[in-house]
Design a protein around this motif. Structure first.
Motif, PDB file in Angstrom:
ATOM      1  N   LYS A 113     -93.712 -91.734 -78.748  1.00 34.46           N
ATOM      2  CA  LYS A 113     -93.734 -92.036 -80.177  1.00 34.46           C
ATOM      3  C   LYS A 113     -95.084 -91.685 -80.819  1.00 34.46           C
ATOM      4  O   LYS A 113     -95.145 -91.174 -81.939  1.00 34.46           O
ATOM      5  CB  LYS A 113     -93.430 -93.521 -80.362  1.00 34.46           C
ATOM      6  N   THR A 114     -96.158 -91.942 -80.100  1.00 35.36           N
ATOM      7  CA  THR A 114     -97.482 -91.752 -80.698  1.00 35.36           C
ATOM      8  C   THR A 114     -98.109 -90.391 -80.415  1.00 35.36           C
ATOM      9  O   THR A 114     -99.111 -90.035 -81.025  1.00 35.36           O
ATOM     10  CB  THR A 114     -98.447 -92.838 -80.189  1.00 35.36           C
ATOM     11  N   SER A 115     -97.550 -89.648 -79.465  1.00 34.62           N
ATOM     12  CA  SER A 115     -98.164 -88.358 -79.137  1.00 34.62           C
ATOM     13  C   SER A 115     -97.238 -87.178 -79.407  1.00 34.62           C
ATOM     14  O   SER A 115     -97.621 -86.034 -79.156  1.00 34.62           O
ATOM     15  CB  SER A 115     -98.618 -88.344 -77.674  1.00 34.62           C
ATOM     16  N   GLY A 116     -96.054 -87.442 -79.892  1.00 32.39           N
ATOM     17  CA  GLY A 116     -95.144 -86.358 -80.222  1.00 32.39           C
ATOM     18  C   GLY A 116     -94.385 -85.856 -79.010  1.00 32.39           C
ATOM     19  O   GLY A 116     -94.404 -86.472 -77.938  1.00 32.39           O
ATOM     20  N   ASP A 132     -99.857 -93.495 -73.720  1.00 36.83           N
ATOM     21  CA  ASP A 132     -99.390 -93.095 -75.051  1.00 36.83           C
ATOM     22  C   ASP A 132    -100.342 -92.143 -75.764  1.00 36.83           C
ATOM     23  O   ASP A 132    -100.043 -91.692 -76.865  1.00 36.83           O
ATOM     24  CB  ASP A 132     -99.131 -94.346 -75.908  1.00 36.83           C
ATOM     25  N   VAL A 133    -101.500 -91.857 -75.179  1.00 42.02           N
ATOM     26  CA  VAL A 133    -102.401 -90.842 -75.745  1.00 42.02           C
ATOM     27  C   VAL A 133    -102.715 -89.793 -74.687  1.00 42.02           C
ATOM     28  O   VAL A 133    -102.843 -90.114 -73.513  1.00 42.02           O
ATOM     29  CB  VAL A 133    -103.735 -91.464 -76.251  1.00 42.02           C
ATOM     30  N   TRP A 134    -102.805 -88.531 -75.126  1.00 39.10           N
ATOM     31  CA  TRP A 134    -103.245 -87.474 -74.224  1.00 39.10           C
ATOM     32  C   TRP A 134    -104.754 -87.645 -73.998  1.00 39.10           C
ATOM     33  O   TRP A 134    -105.470 -88.147 -74.862  1.00 39.10           O
ATOM     34  CB  TRP A 134    -103.045 -86.100 -74.856  1.00 39.10           C
ATOM     35  N   ASN A 135    -105.228 -87.161 -72.878  1.00 37.57           N
ATOM     36  CA  ASN A 135    -106.675 -87.071 -72.606  1.00 37.57           C
ATOM     37  C   ASN A 135    -107.380 -88.421 -72.753  1.00 37.57           C
ATOM     38  O   ASN A 135    -108.504 -88.470 -73.255  1.00 37.57           O
ATOM     39  CB  ASN A 135    -107.365 -86.052 -73.525  1.00 37.57           C
ATOM     40  N   GLY A 136    -106.751 -89.481 -72.348  1.00 40.84           N
ATOM     41  CA  GLY A 136    -107.395 -90.788 -72.450  1.00 40.84           C
ATOM     42  C   GLY A 136    -107.433 -91.476 -71.096  1.00 40.84           C
ATOM     43  O   GLY A 136    -106.477 -91.383 -70.320  1.00 40.84           O
ATOM     44  N   TYR A 137    -108.545 -92.149 -70.830  1.00 42.48           N
ATOM     45  CA  TYR A 137    -108.643 -92.892 -69.564  1.00 42.48           C
ATOM     46  C   TYR A 137    -107.780 -94.152 -69.614  1.00 42.48           C
ATOM     47  O   TYR A 137    -107.482 -94.741 -68.598  1.00 42.48           O
ATOM     48  CB  TYR A 137    -110.089 -93.280 -69.274  1.00 42.48           C
ATOM     49  N   THR A 183    -106.009 -74.959 -75.822  1.00 50.23           N
ATOM     50  CA  THR A 183    -106.943 -75.777 -76.599  1.00 50.23           C
ATOM     51  C   THR A 183    -106.240 -76.920 -77.318  1.00 50.23           C
ATOM     52  O   THR A 183    -106.768 -78.025 -77.429  1.00 50.23           O
ATOM     53  CB  THR A 183    -107.680 -74.883 -77.613  1.00 50.23           C
ATOM     54  N   ASN A 184    -105.009 -76.647 -77.798  1.00 49.95           N
ATOM     55  CA  ASN A 184    -104.321 -77.659 -78.597  1.00 49.95           C
ATOM     56  C   ASN A 184    -103.333 -78.510 -77.804  1.00 49.95           C
ATOM     57  O   ASN A 184    -102.777 -79.468 -78.338  1.00 49.95           O
ATOM     58  CB  ASN A 184    -103.614 -76.977 -79.775  1.00 49.95           C
ATOM     59  N   GLY A 185    -103.124 -78.162 -76.551  1.00 55.88           N
ATOM     60  CA  GLY A 185    -102.236 -78.960 -75.704  1.00 55.88           C
ATOM     61  C   GLY A 185    -102.997 -80.059 -74.994  1.00 55.88           C
ATOM     62  O   GLY A 185    -104.203 -80.215 -75.176  1.00 55.88           O
ATOM     63  N   PRO A 186    -102.296 -80.841 -74.187  1.00 51.05           N
ATOM     64  CA  PRO A 186    -102.993 -81.899 -73.442  1.00 51.05           C
ATOM     65  C   PRO A 186    -103.878 -81.320 -72.336  1.00 51.05           C
ATOM     66  O   PRO A 186    -103.573 -80.248 -71.801  1.00 51.05           O
ATOM     67  CB  PRO A 186    -101.839 -82.717 -72.849  1.00 51.05           C
ATOM     68  N   PHE A 187    -104.963 -82.007 -72.035  1.00 47.72           N
ATOM     69  CA  PHE A 187    -105.836 -81.620 -70.918  1.00 47.72           C
ATOM     70  C   PHE A 187    -105.538 -82.482 -69.687  1.00 47.72           C
ATOM     71  O   PHE A 187    -105.473 -81.995 -68.581  1.00 47.72           O
ATOM     72  CB  PHE A 187    -107.312 -81.790 -71.298  1.00 47.72           C
ATOM     73  N   GLN A 188    -105.456 -83.771 -69.927  1.00 40.97           N
ATOM     74  CA  GLN A 188    -105.143 -84.683 -68.831  1.00 40.97           C
ATOM     75  C   GLN A 188    -104.095 -85.688 -69.304  1.00 40.97           C
ATOM     76  O   GLN A 188    -104.000 -85.984 -70.497  1.00 40.97           O
ATOM     77  CB  GLN A 188    -106.379 -85.478 -68.358  1.00 40.97           C
ATOM     78  N   ASN A 189    -103.349 -86.192 -68.338  1.00 43.65           N
ATOM     79  CA  ASN A 189    -102.407 -87.272 -68.630  1.00 43.65           C
ATOM     80  C   ASN A 189    -102.540 -88.325 -67.535  1.00 43.65           C
ATOM     81  O   ASN A 189    -102.378 -88.018 -66.356  1.00 43.65           O
ATOM     82  CB  ASN A 189    -100.962 -86.757 -68.668  1.00 43.65           C
ATOM     83  N   ALA A 190    -102.848 -89.531 -67.962  1.00 42.49           N
ATOM     84  CA  ALA A 190    -102.927 -90.634 -66.998  1.00 42.49           C
ATOM     85  C   ALA A 190    -101.555 -91.270 -66.901  1.00 42.49           C
ATOM     86  O   ALA A 190    -100.873 -91.463 -67.918  1.00 42.49           O
ATOM     87  CB  ALA A 190    -103.951 -91.655 -67.460  1.00 42.49           C
ATOM     88  N   ALA A 194     -95.479 -82.830 -83.765  1.00 34.81           N
ATOM     89  CA  ALA A 194     -96.421 -83.953 -83.900  1.00 34.81           C
ATOM     90  C   ALA A 194     -95.664 -85.227 -84.281  1.00 34.81           C
ATOM     91  O   ALA A 194     -94.570 -85.156 -84.853  1.00 34.81           O
ATOM     92  CB  ALA A 194     -97.463 -83.605 -84.961  1.00 34.81           C
ATOM     93  N   PRO A 195     -96.238 -86.390 -83.985  1.00 34.94           N
ATOM     94  CA  PRO A 195     -95.568 -87.639 -84.355  1.00 34.94           C
ATOM     95  C   PRO A 195     -95.442 -87.764 -85.879  1.00 34.94           C
ATOM     96  O   PRO A 195     -96.238 -87.196 -86.635  1.00 34.94           O
ATOM     97  CB  PRO A 195     -96.474 -88.721 -83.764  1.00 34.94           C
ATOM     98  N   GLU A 196     -94.452 -88.480 -86.313  1.00 31.27           N
ATOM     99  CA  GLU A 196     -94.199 -88.766 -87.731  1.00 31.27           C
ATOM    100  C   GLU A 196     -94.034 -87.488 -88.558  1.00 31.27           C
ATOM    101  O   GLU A 196     -94.505 -87.404 -89.702  1.00 31.27           O
ATOM    102  CB  GLU A 196     -95.301 -89.650 -88.300  1.00 31.27           C
ATOM    103  N   SER A 197     -93.403 -86.487 -87.954  1.00 31.66           N
ATOM    104  CA  SER A 197     -93.097 -85.215 -88.639  1.00 31.66           C
ATOM    105  C   SER A 197     -94.321 -84.581 -89.300  1.00 31.66           C
ATOM    106  O   SER A 197     -94.207 -83.978 -90.377  1.00 31.66           O
ATOM    107  CB  SER A 197     -91.999 -85.433 -89.697  1.00 31.66           C
ATOM    108  N   ALA A 198     -95.450 -84.719 -88.700  1.00 31.31           N
ATOM    109  CA  ALA A 198     -96.685 -84.160 -89.266  1.00 31.31           C
ATOM    110  C   ALA A 198     -96.980 -82.779 -88.693  1.00 31.31           C
ATOM    111  O   ALA A 198     -98.099 -82.475 -88.284  1.00 31.31           O
ATOM    112  CB  ALA A 198     -97.847 -85.111 -89.022  1.00 31.31           C
ATOM    113  N   GLY A 199     -95.966 -81.945 -88.635  1.00 30.20           N
ATOM    114  CA  GLY A 199     -96.177 -80.573 -88.172  1.00 30.20           C
ATOM    115  C   GLY A 199     -96.149 -80.459 -86.670  1.00 30.20           C
ATOM    116  O   GLY A 199     -95.338 -81.087 -85.986  1.00 30.20           O
ATOM    117  N   GLY A 200     -97.079 -79.659 -86.167  1.00 24.64           N
ATOM    118  CA  GLY A 200     -97.109 -79.363 -84.736  1.00 24.64           C
ATOM    119  C   GLY A 200     -97.434 -77.896 -84.564  1.00 24.64           C
ATOM    120  O   GLY A 200     -97.991 -77.262 -85.467  1.00 24.64           O
TER     121      GLY A 200
END
Lengths: 190, 342
Positions: free
Chosen positions: B208-211, B172-177, B144-151, B237-243
């Motif tokens: 950088k943007t997706s960790g 640079d984003v997961w699950n994006g067209y 649920t918390n991982g990527p679903f698709q990668n273009a 997560a990016p910018e040391s915001a956990g994960g």
């Protein structure tokens, strides 16, 4: 004893799957080419195993000229109709042995193993990792319907392989390059 | 609605044209439906699919087309329904759905080396969006918390029967067209087959943007009847915001030619981190959950019935509610799903 011998001889030439002495499915055939000598038959069988099919469908494994015996391994896909198209359902792998004696040859396909296929995350059909089911265990592990279907398709495939082998052993399609070499014509002579 | 009808008409036309002219087009897919009941009589466990409590609900109708001609191939996979729309796909710029699960082209440069480009199901993780590809019907926290698709664009190389490699650049984003700005995530995979029946994939995806996510996905068919799967992942997560960090085990045993029973035992932890809110440092505490799911797959031809019981237990209150509305650490649910694969 004579009656048993006749019955056995008849069974050995039946164009269907049987069980061998180890209770394994076998497709066994004996044929002859009266006008062709042993060496030529052997070379044609070798040529068949090397060229008749792409290597993922049939390839030569071992040749033993002194025993006039050749073995190969192969496999064919079983496709099932789903919606409006056919999908790979399983691959059935087998061993093929060809032996030559005089103007006769015999061949058999055995060691049938079913490798089920499944759809992966990229919508490709790929073998199920680690699942290789001997056909003899099919009814227990794959169910009756699928196993019956595999046996039907297997018999059909055995007949196709056999028919192709026979054409190689009998006709020019089975001749090795040396045999098909064209005769030279000297135009200076009439 | 008109657009959907047009899409279906085009698909039908393509299917029947394909049937008439070229038998090498493969069409596959699935239809799934389910009933779920949460024992607290309210919606509790936040699984990706099977979301509706005390309801006979639908998953999706999923249709994948594939064709390979010589060295070139394409895959186009479309889906309709909650599972195949808002629960697994992004929307387009105007908020409308494209319904595309997979859309990519591939070219085999050699028998061992292939190039692929487009929008693809992710190479990360054990579970997938298609219900046909999963044993359990509800999904893991790792999924649920991982990527679903990668273009993106990737190159795959089969070294030998035991080793394969993949490397690529992804949006640079997961699950994006489309990318937010750049095609700058790096992804790679090492595939190993140490012994027959055992496959293992070591995956990494970083940007950088997706960790950065490291993932191990492995399965071993130990006997004809017994299979053991494992998924372990760590995402920063990016910018040391956990994960998150997690591990899930998937033992499964076939009890007959039509029935298999399996367990998914998962441990999942959200990492703690410090963030700034209105100029003040705020510590976000780590929390973790243990989830046990007991599932059976009972096959009747192309139809699979999936009864499932699941118990989730967090280390703190607040994620679930009891029947009376008070916070709870635990929640449990029952699902009966039916998946038809074609």
């Amino acid at each position: 004893m004579f009656a048993f011998g006749v019955a056995l001889a008849h069974a050995q030439t039946t164009d269907s799957l049987s069980f061998d002495e180890n209770d394994k499915y076998i497709y066994y055939q004996v044929a002859s080419e009266p006008s062709v000598n042993t060496d030529t038959l052997y070379n044609r069988a070798l040529h068949f195993l090397k060229t008749a099919y792409p290597s993922d469908q049939l390839k030569l494994n071992k040749e033993n000229k002194s025993k006039l015996s050749l073995t190969g391994t192969g496999g064919f896909m079983v496709r099932k109709k789903a919606l409006v198209s056919l999908q790979p359902n399983a691959k059935i792998e087998f061993d093929l042995t060809i032996e030559v004696k005089g103007d006769k040859y015999r061949y058999w396909l055995t060691n049938f193993v079913v490798v089920p296929y499944q759809r992966d995350r990229y919508a490709n059909y790929v073998p199920v990792s680690g699942k290789k089911i001997p056909l003899e265990h099919g009814y227990r592990k794959l169910g009756q319907k699928d196993t019956d279907d595999y046996i039907d398709k297997l018999l059909m495939n055995c007949r196709w392989v056999g028919a192709k082998l026979k054409s190689y052993m009998a006709k020019t399609s089975g001749l090795s390059p040396a045999e098909t070499k064209l005769k030279k014509i000297i135009t200076k002579e009439w | 609605m008109k657009r959907k009808l047009l899409l279906l008409s085009l698909l039908s036309a393509a299917v029947f044209t394909a049937k008439a002219q070229d038998s090498t087009l493969t069409i596959s897919g699935s239809v799934d439906t389910y009933f779920k009941y949460d024992f607290a009589d309210r919606k509790n466990i936040g699984t990706s699919f099977a979301t509706d409590h005390n309801s006979m609900s639908i998953g999706m109708v999923d249709i994948a087309l594939k064709k390979k001609l010589q060295r070139a191939s394409f895959v186009g996979e479309i889906s309709f329904g909650p599972r195949g729309q808002e629960q697994s796909l992004p929307t387009g710029l105007n908020g409308d759905f494209y319904h595309i699960q997979n859309l990519y082209v591939s070219y085999d440069v050699t028998d061992k080396f292939a190039l692929t480009a487009g929008y693809m199901g992710t190479f990360i993780g054990y579970e997938v969006i298609s219900p046909v590809g999963n044993f359990n019907y509800s999904t893991s926290y790792l999924f649920t918390n991982g990527p679903f698709q990668n273009a993106g664009f990737k190159a795959s190389y089969v070294v030998n029967d035991k080793v394969s490699l993949m490397a690529g650049i992804f949006n640079d984003v997961w699950n994006g067209y489309r990318s937010a700005k750049k095609l700058d995530n790096f992804g790679a995979q090492i595939g190993l087959t140490p012994v027959e029946g055992w496959s293992a994939y070591l995956n990494v995806l970083t940007g950088k943007t997706s960790g950065t996510i490291f993932d191990l996905t492995t399965a071993y068919q130990i006997t004809d009847a017994f299979k053991l799967g494992l998924n372990a992942a760590d995402w920063s997560a990016p910018e040391s915001a956990g994960g998150y960090t997690g591990v899930a085990l998937y033992p499964q045993i076939a009890v007959s030619s039509i029935a298999t029973i399996g367990v998914r035992a998962e441990y999942f932890k959200w990492k703690g981190y410090t963030t700034m809110e209105e100029g003040v440092e705020v510590d976000v505490e780590s929390q973790n959950v243990k989830a046990i799911t007991l599932t059976a797959n009972i096959k009747g031809g192309p139809l699979t019935f999936i009864p499932e019981v699941r118990l989730d237990s967090w280390n703190n209150d607040g994620n679930f509610l009891k029947k009376n509305g008070t916070p709870s650490k635990q929640a449990s649910q029952f699902v009966l799903a039916a998946v038809y694969a074609f």
